[in-house]
Design an enzyme around this catalytic site. Sequence first.
Site, PDB file in Angstrom:
ATOM      1  N   GLU A 122     -31.587  -0.779   0.918  1.00 35.77           N
ATOM      2  CA  GLU A 122     -30.458  -1.110   0.039  1.00 35.77           C
ATOM      3  C   GLU A 122     -30.866  -2.356  -0.741  1.00 35.77           C
ATOM      4  OE1 GLU A 122     -27.986   0.757  -0.348  1.00 35.77           O
ATOM      5  OE2 GLU A 122     -27.890   1.998   1.448  1.00 35.77           O
ATOM      6  N   CYS A 164     -24.875  -7.616  -4.801  1.00 41.68           N
ATOM      7  CA  CYS A 164     -25.818  -6.635  -5.355  1.00 41.68           C
ATOM      8  C   CYS A 164     -25.169  -5.769  -6.427  1.00 41.68           C
ATOM      9  CB  CYS A 164     -26.374  -5.770  -4.243  1.00 41.68           C
ATOM     10  SG  CYS A 164     -25.093  -4.946  -3.285  1.00 41.68           S
TER      11      CYS A 164
HETATM   12  P1  NAD Z   1     -34.700 -10.726   0.751  1.00 38.17           P
HETATM   13  O1  NAD Z   1     -35.339  -9.538   0.199  1.00 38.17           O
HETATM   14  O2  NAD Z   1     -35.307 -12.050   0.481  1.00 38.17           O
HETATM   15  O3  NAD Z   1     -34.575 -10.641   2.351  1.00 38.17           O
HETATM   16  C1  NAD Z   1     -33.878  -9.604   3.017  1.00 38.17           C
HETATM   17  C2  NAD Z   1     -34.301  -9.587   4.484  1.00 38.17           C
HETATM   18  O4  NAD Z   1     -35.629  -9.095   4.586  1.00 38.17           O
HETATM   19  C3  NAD Z   1     -34.331 -10.968   5.137  1.00 38.17           C
HETATM   20  O5  NAD Z   1     -33.896 -10.834   6.472  1.00 38.17           O
HETATM   21  C4  NAD Z   1     -35.800 -11.358   5.066  1.00 38.17           C
HETATM   22  O6  NAD Z   1     -36.199 -12.280   6.065  1.00 38.17           O
HETATM   23  C5  NAD Z   1     -36.451 -10.021   5.282  1.00 38.17           C
HETATM   24  N1  NAD Z   1     -37.791  -9.926   4.702  1.00 38.17           N
HETATM   25  C6  NAD Z   1     -38.251 -10.479   3.559  1.00 38.17           C
HETATM   26  N2  NAD Z   1     -39.539 -10.128   3.349  1.00 38.17           N
HETATM   27  C7  NAD Z   1     -39.876  -9.310   4.376  1.00 38.17           C
HETATM   28  C8  NAD Z   1     -41.077  -8.617   4.722  1.00 38.17           C
HETATM   29  N3  NAD Z   1     -42.175  -8.690   3.945  1.00 38.17           N
HETATM   30  N4  NAD Z   1     -41.081  -7.866   5.854  1.00 38.17           N
HETATM   31  C9  NAD Z   1     -39.977  -7.774   6.618  1.00 38.17           C
HETATM   32  N5  NAD Z   1     -38.824  -8.436   6.349  1.00 38.17           N
HETATM   33  C10 NAD Z   1     -38.779  -9.186   5.241  1.00 38.17           C
HETATM   34  O7  NAD Z   1     -33.212 -10.616   0.222  1.00 38.17           O
HETATM   35  P2  NAD Z   1     -32.119 -11.749   0.114  1.00 38.17           P
HETATM   36  O8  NAD Z   1     -32.599 -12.745  -0.901  1.00 38.17           O
HETATM   37  O9  NAD Z   1     -31.741 -12.198   1.470  1.00 38.17           O
HETATM   38  O10 NAD Z   1     -30.874 -10.933  -0.495  1.00 38.17           O
HETATM   39  C11 NAD Z   1     -30.622 -10.841  -1.882  1.00 38.17           C
HETATM   40  C12 NAD Z   1     -31.066  -9.510  -2.434  1.00 38.17           C
HETATM   41  O11 NAD Z   1     -30.463  -8.465  -1.670  1.00 38.17           O
HETATM   42  C13 NAD Z   1     -30.620  -9.271  -3.863  1.00 38.17           C
HETATM   43  O12 NAD Z   1     -31.655  -8.670  -4.596  1.00 38.17           O
HETATM   44  C14 NAD Z   1     -29.454  -8.287  -3.712  1.00 38.17           C
HETATM   45  O13 NAD Z   1     -29.218  -7.492  -4.843  1.00 38.17           O
HETATM   46  C15 NAD Z   1     -29.887  -7.501  -2.531  1.00 38.17           C
HETATM   47  N6  NAD Z   1     -28.731  -6.867  -1.882  1.00 38.17           N
HETATM   48  C16 NAD Z   1     -28.610  -5.501  -1.920  1.00 38.17           C
HETATM   49  C17 NAD Z   1     -27.493  -4.879  -1.347  1.00 38.17           C
HETATM   50  C18 NAD Z   1     -27.314  -3.375  -1.359  1.00 38.17           C
HETATM   51  O14 NAD Z   1     -26.517  -2.865  -0.576  1.00 38.17           O
HETATM   52  N7  NAD Z   1     -28.019  -2.641  -2.206  1.00 38.17           N
HETATM   53  C19 NAD Z   1     -26.526  -5.666  -0.738  1.00 38.17           C
HETATM   54  C20 NAD Z   1     -26.685  -7.049  -0.726  1.00 38.17           C
HETATM   55  C21 NAD Z   1     -27.807  -7.645  -1.290  1.00 38.17           C
END
Ligand code: NAD
Length: 504
Positions: free
Chosen positions: A242, A276
Amino acid sequence: MSALATEGEAAAPRATLAVRDAARGSVFRELPTDDPTAVAEAAARARAAQPAWAALSVKERLGVLAAARRELVRGRAAVLDALAAETGKPRVDVVGELLGICLELRALSKKAARWLSRERVSARPFVGKRGYVLYKPRGLVGVLGPWNAPLHLTFVDAFPALVAGNAVIVKPSEVTPVAVYEAVLALNRVLPPGILQVVVGGPDVGAAVVDHVDLVCVTGSSATGRRVMERAARRLTPVLLELGGNDPMIVLADADLDRAARAAAWGGCLMTGQVCMSVERVYVEEAVAEPFTRKLEAELARLRFGADDGSREVDFGPFIGPRQIEIVERHVADAVERGARVVLGGKRAASATGVYFPPTLLTGVRADMAIMREETFGPVIPVQVVKDAFEAIRHANDCEHGLSASVGTRDLARGLALAERIESGSVWVNECVLVAAVPALPFGGLKQSGVGTRHGGAEGLRQFCVRQAVFADRTGLKREWSWFPYSTRRARLLDALLHHVFGR
Ligand code: NAD
């Protein structure tokens, strides 16, 4: 901290993660972090505990989860206070997150037993056989959460995974781990040990989770989604991604402009625009561009932002941190440099503590500006004037993301027809954002916005299961016509059958 997160447990000293209060900027809590070894140990505990959990009936699991949910709601103060501090969100949004996951669990409790029961299917083309499909838990599910709605976006996946009979390891964002950590503590006062565990840390800990689970659910940026998918591919682990959005709102000439302006203001500035599926770009038909922009400006000017510390009422809070506001500033500066006009806001607000950006309205934007092409994730609404609905749809679809989109019009039938032409996982008419709170509707993104959907009735729950095909003979014959020995006569018969049934 042990990955099991049970209370009162003695643990060896570990590195800690300092978690900041988003409105004050100061550290309000330190959590011991986990490392890949701790994740492996958590996975081993989960795998030992999961068969007994899976052996319960769906109704029994739902009963345990309902008791755990009551414990969570009764002890909500610790969870909600942590969530308010680490995200800086107003109390309405903080309580809304917990309410959202309770609604999710309630929706499952009504239908899950039916959705997970064995499904009789036709055994055709064979006769004297019996076939059915079993929905069995995958085993261990990993949930990697984001910082913008940590509680909701963790348990919206963890709860159905548990209902389906899996053990779950959650890894909240390293920016906002406390509310999820506290929630796991509360739920674990009721859940059997090892079934739900939390691990704390950054991407390296997330990667370790990917390495140990049978399904990984990630809510995060598109870049993270790609990295996780690559890593999961090593073990062919399925993923549910997501990811980010850049969601358009189209305002047609016959729209209720008051409703459209309020929807844009809420959908664009909710949670400081760090949603998002927030309204990221607006396309308005030129016939109503001027009155709509005026109304939107008035709505945005009314919004109150600041820390929700009980001294006053606020609509949205600070940014999660400096990195996020820098993206917003870059997008606004790029737009202004290329000729956009700042009608309202446009510059970060002075604050000694949290980082704030006022509601911002931009006009005169163009499709090639960063603010229209990339996810901004801030309380900024760029409005582009279009000739007609077709031009609006063309712009809406000219985007690498495809999470959600909305159309404003008084003509519902036309609005629905146009909305259905938009390339995104969800489309709304005279609505925004709330679709994510409807458990019966699938929620997910197309293109760079994700892979798979959550919610969506039976399918949403069954993705946490493997489907096992079961097929049995009831004839008691010594052998089947299709078995050895083969003969020329049988080949001729099959050929004649093929021609007779499919070739005429
Ligand atoms: P992020 O991608 O930085 O991190 C998300 C999670 O993934 C965190 O727990 C992080 O530690 C982990 N992570 C990061 N890199 C990783 C890797 N290489 N391997 C494994 N785990 C890893 O996201 P964020 O900054 O916390 O959230 C914001 C983003 O999330 C925005 O782009 C937003 O649009 C998106 N978002 C999407 C939805 C949806 O339902 N589509 C909902 C909310 C937020």
